[in-house]
Design a protein around this motif. Structure first.
Motif, PDB file in Angstrom:
ATOM      1  N   MET A  18       0.973  -1.500  -0.013  1.00 57.27           N
ATOM      2  CA  MET A  18       0.162   0.319   0.427  1.00 57.27           C
ATOM      3  C   MET A  18       1.153   1.412   0.348  1.00 57.27           C
ATOM      4  SD  MET A  18      -3.283   1.344   0.301  1.00 57.27           S
ATOM      5  CE  MET A  18      -4.234   2.377   0.354  1.00 57.27           C
ATOM      6  N   GLY A  19       1.553   1.120   0.621  1.00 50.62           N
ATOM      7  CA  GLY A  19       2.715   2.745   1.321  1.00 50.62           C
ATOM      8  C   GLY A  19       3.667   2.585  -0.186  1.00 50.62           C
ATOM      9  N   LEU A  20       4.104   1.606  -1.562  1.00 55.33           N
ATOM     10  CA  LEU A  20       4.784   1.936  -2.443  1.00 55.33           C
ATOM     11  C   LEU A  20       3.160   2.748  -3.220  1.00 55.33           C
ATOM     12  CD1 LEU A  20       6.941   1.871  -4.194  1.00 55.33           C
ATOM     13  CD2 LEU A  20       6.717  -0.866  -4.631  1.00 55.33           C
ATOM     14  N   LEU A  21       2.727   1.736  -3.078  1.00 54.46           N
ATOM     15  CA  LEU A  21       1.285   2.740  -4.713  1.00 54.46           C
ATOM     16  C   LEU A  21       1.063   4.419  -4.121  1.00 54.46           C
ATOM     17  CD1 LEU A  21      -0.569   2.143  -6.748  1.00 54.46           C
ATOM     18  CD2 LEU A  21      -2.082   1.474  -5.493  1.00 54.46           C
ATOM     19  N   ALA A  22       1.254   4.333  -3.213  1.00 51.87           N
ATOM     20  CA  ALA A  22       1.047   5.856  -2.083  1.00 51.87           C
ATOM     21  C   ALA A  22       1.719   6.042  -3.001  1.00 51.87           C
ATOM     22  CB  ALA A  22       0.369   5.370  -0.447  1.00 51.87           C
ATOM     23  N   TRP A  23       2.965   5.850  -2.056  1.00 46.83           N
ATOM     24  CA  TRP A  23       4.518   7.096  -3.251  1.00 46.83           C
ATOM     25  C   TRP A  23       4.275   8.011  -4.739  1.00 46.83           C
ATOM     26  CZ3 TRP A  23       8.639   3.680  -0.372  1.00 46.83           C
ATOM     27  CH2 TRP A  23       8.224   3.699   0.894  1.00 46.83           C
ATOM     28  N   LEU A  24       3.749   6.855  -5.424  1.00 48.56           N
ATOM     29  CA  LEU A  24       3.892   6.602  -6.225  1.00 48.56           C
ATOM     30  C   LEU A  24       2.873   7.718  -7.097  1.00 48.56           C
ATOM     31  CD1 LEU A  24       4.061   2.907  -7.884  1.00 48.56           C
ATOM     32  CD2 LEU A  24       5.768   4.966  -7.996  1.00 48.56           C
ATOM     33  N   VAL A  25       1.689   7.549  -6.553  1.00 50.04           N
ATOM     34  CA  VAL A  25       0.691   8.306  -6.590  1.00 50.04           C
ATOM     35  C   VAL A  25       1.268  10.107  -6.106  1.00 50.04           C
ATOM     36  CG1 VAL A  25      -1.556   8.606  -6.532  1.00 50.04           C
ATOM     37  CG2 VAL A  25      -0.950   6.626  -6.460  1.00 50.04           C
ATOM     38  N   THR A  26       1.600   9.656  -5.371  1.00 50.09           N
ATOM     39  CA  THR A  26       1.656  11.180  -4.503  1.00 50.09           C
ATOM     40  C   THR A  26       2.850  11.932  -5.470  1.00 50.09           C
ATOM     41  OG1 THR A  26       1.872  10.548  -2.490  1.00 50.09           O
ATOM     42  CG2 THR A  26       3.140  12.167  -2.230  1.00 50.09           C
ATOM     43  N   GLY A  27       3.579  11.012  -6.429  1.00 45.84           N
ATOM     44  CA  GLY A  27       4.939  11.843  -7.459  1.00 45.84           C
ATOM     45  C   GLY A  27       4.254  11.907  -8.396  1.00 45.84           C
ATOM     46  N   VAL A  28       2.997  11.525  -8.933  1.00 46.74           N
ATOM     47  CA  VAL A  28       2.426  11.325  -9.960  1.00 46.74           C
ATOM     48  C   VAL A  28       1.649  12.608  -9.603  1.00 46.74           C
ATOM     49  CG1 VAL A  28       0.424  11.399 -11.503  1.00 46.74           C
ATOM     50  CG2 VAL A  28       2.578   9.578 -11.088  1.00 46.74           C
ATOM     51  N   LEU A  29       1.084  13.174  -8.283  1.00 50.76           N
ATOM     52  CA  LEU A  29       0.065  13.814  -8.340  1.00 50.76           C
ATOM     53  C   LEU A  29       0.593  15.868  -8.162  1.00 50.76           C
ATOM     54  CD1 LEU A  29      -2.642  13.062  -5.437  1.00 50.76           C
ATOM     55  CD2 LEU A  29      -3.136  13.394  -7.915  1.00 50.76           C
ATOM     56  N   VAL A  30       2.065  15.086  -7.611  1.00 51.18           N
ATOM     57  CA  VAL A  30       2.501  16.693  -7.443  1.00 51.18           C
ATOM     58  C   VAL A  30       3.075  16.919  -8.946  1.00 51.18           C
ATOM     59  CG1 VAL A  30       5.000  17.519  -6.588  1.00 51.18           C
ATOM     60  CG2 VAL A  30       3.767  15.940  -5.332  1.00 51.18           C
ATOM     61  N   ALA A  31       3.044  16.365  -9.993  1.00 50.53           N
ATOM     62  CA  ALA A  31       3.172  16.517 -11.259  1.00 50.53           C
ATOM     63  C   ALA A  31       2.714  17.093 -11.925  1.00 50.53           C
ATOM     64  CB  ALA A  31       4.156  15.577 -11.776  1.00 50.53           C
ATOM     65  N   VAL A  32       0.534  16.544 -11.463  1.00 47.40           N
ATOM     66  CA  VAL A  32      -0.153  17.222 -12.177  1.00 47.40           C
ATOM     67  C   VAL A  32      -0.210  18.502 -11.827  1.00 47.40           C
ATOM     68  CG1 VAL A  32      -2.907  16.532 -12.490  1.00 47.40           C
ATOM     69  CG2 VAL A  32      -0.545  14.696 -13.268  1.00 47.40           C
ATOM     70  N   VAL A  33      -0.030  18.753 -10.424  1.00 48.55           N
ATOM     71  CA  VAL A  33      -0.679  20.391  -9.709  1.00 48.55           C
ATOM     72  C   VAL A  33       0.528  20.853 -10.655  1.00 48.55           C
ATOM     73  CG1 VAL A  33      -0.185  21.360  -7.773  1.00 48.55           C
ATOM     74  CG2 VAL A  33      -1.576  18.945  -7.585  1.00 48.55           C
ATOM     75  N   MET A  34       1.749  20.444 -10.391  1.00 46.76           N
ATOM     76  CA  MET A  34       2.476  21.915 -10.679  1.00 46.76           C
ATOM     77  C   MET A  34       2.639  21.464 -12.991  1.00 46.76           C
ATOM     78  SD  MET A  34       4.879  21.859  -8.585  1.00 46.76           S
ATOM     79  CE  MET A  34       6.172  23.033  -8.585  1.00 46.76           C
ATOM     80  N   LYS A  35       1.712  21.505 -13.184  1.00 52.94           N
ATOM     81  CA  LYS A  35       1.525  21.912 -14.526  1.00 52.94           C
ATOM     82  C   LYS A  35       0.517  22.365 -14.927  1.00 52.94           C
ATOM     83  CE  LYS A  35       1.018  20.785 -18.832  1.00 52.94           C
ATOM     84  NZ  LYS A  35       2.022  20.383 -19.856  1.00 52.94           N
ATOM     85  N   VAL A  36      -0.736  22.056 -13.709  1.00 51.05           N
ATOM     86  CA  VAL A  36      -1.456  23.262 -13.403  1.00 51.05           C
ATOM     87  C   VAL A  36      -0.856  24.435 -13.599  1.00 51.05           C
ATOM     88  CG1 VAL A  36      -3.808  23.590 -12.247  1.00 51.05           C
ATOM     89  CG2 VAL A  36      -3.267  21.382 -12.889  1.00 51.05           C
ATOM     90  N   LEU A  37       0.016  24.215 -12.030  1.00 49.52           N
ATOM     91  CA  LEU A  37       0.420  25.290 -11.462  1.00 49.52           C
ATOM     92  C   LEU A  37       0.993  26.212 -12.566  1.00 49.52           C
ATOM     93  CD1 LEU A  37       0.980  25.157  -8.088  1.00 49.52           C
ATOM     94  CD2 LEU A  37      -1.085  25.849  -9.058  1.00 49.52           C
ATOM     95  N   PHE A  38       2.231  25.097 -13.321  1.00 48.19           N
ATOM     96  CA  PHE A  38       3.353  26.124 -14.147  1.00 48.19           C
ATOM     97  C   PHE A  38       3.391  24.982 -14.931  1.00 48.19           C
ATOM     98  CE2 PHE A  38       4.884  26.598  -9.195  1.00 48.19           C
ATOM     99  CZ  PHE A  38       4.705  27.902  -9.740  1.00 48.19           C
ATOM    100  N   PRO A  39       1.920  26.113 -16.590  1.00 45.32           N
ATOM    101  CA  PRO A  39       2.232  25.023 -17.941  1.00 45.32           C
ATOM    102  C   PRO A  39       3.781  25.546 -18.220  1.00 45.32           C
ATOM    103  CG  PRO A  39       0.220  27.209 -17.342  1.00 45.32           C
ATOM    104  CD  PRO A  39       1.333  26.885 -16.223  1.00 45.32           C
TER     105      PRO A  39
END
Length: 82
Positions: free
Chosen positions: A1-22
């Protein structure tokens, strides 16, 4: 469960950065890889210091994964040669 959460966290940070800084479209793929690697390293460091495990979802390990992904993305953007 932890590994999957870490992967999802990484992807979510990338998506948020894409929205904030196109940026260009190719940079988004690099950001996903960079933030995911940072999240995995941050989460692994917590596991190495007994602050969480791969089997459980620990808040400290999740926060370390988040911090690691932000750090890797920040370093990538600062060290990138245009």
């Amino acid at each position: 469960m932890g590994l999957l959460a870490w992967l999802v966290t990484g992807v979510l940070v990338a998506v948020v950065m894409k929205v904030l800084f196109p940026a260009r479209s190719g940079v988004f793929a690099v950001a996903i890889v960079t933030t995911t690697a940072g999240a995995l390293i941050g989460g692994y460091i917590c596991t190495a210091f007994n602050m969480g495990t791969l089997a459980t979802l620990d808040l400290r390990a999740l926060l370390a994964a988040f911090a690691g992904s932000l750090l890797f993305l920040f370093l990538f953007r600062k060290l990138r040669i245009n």
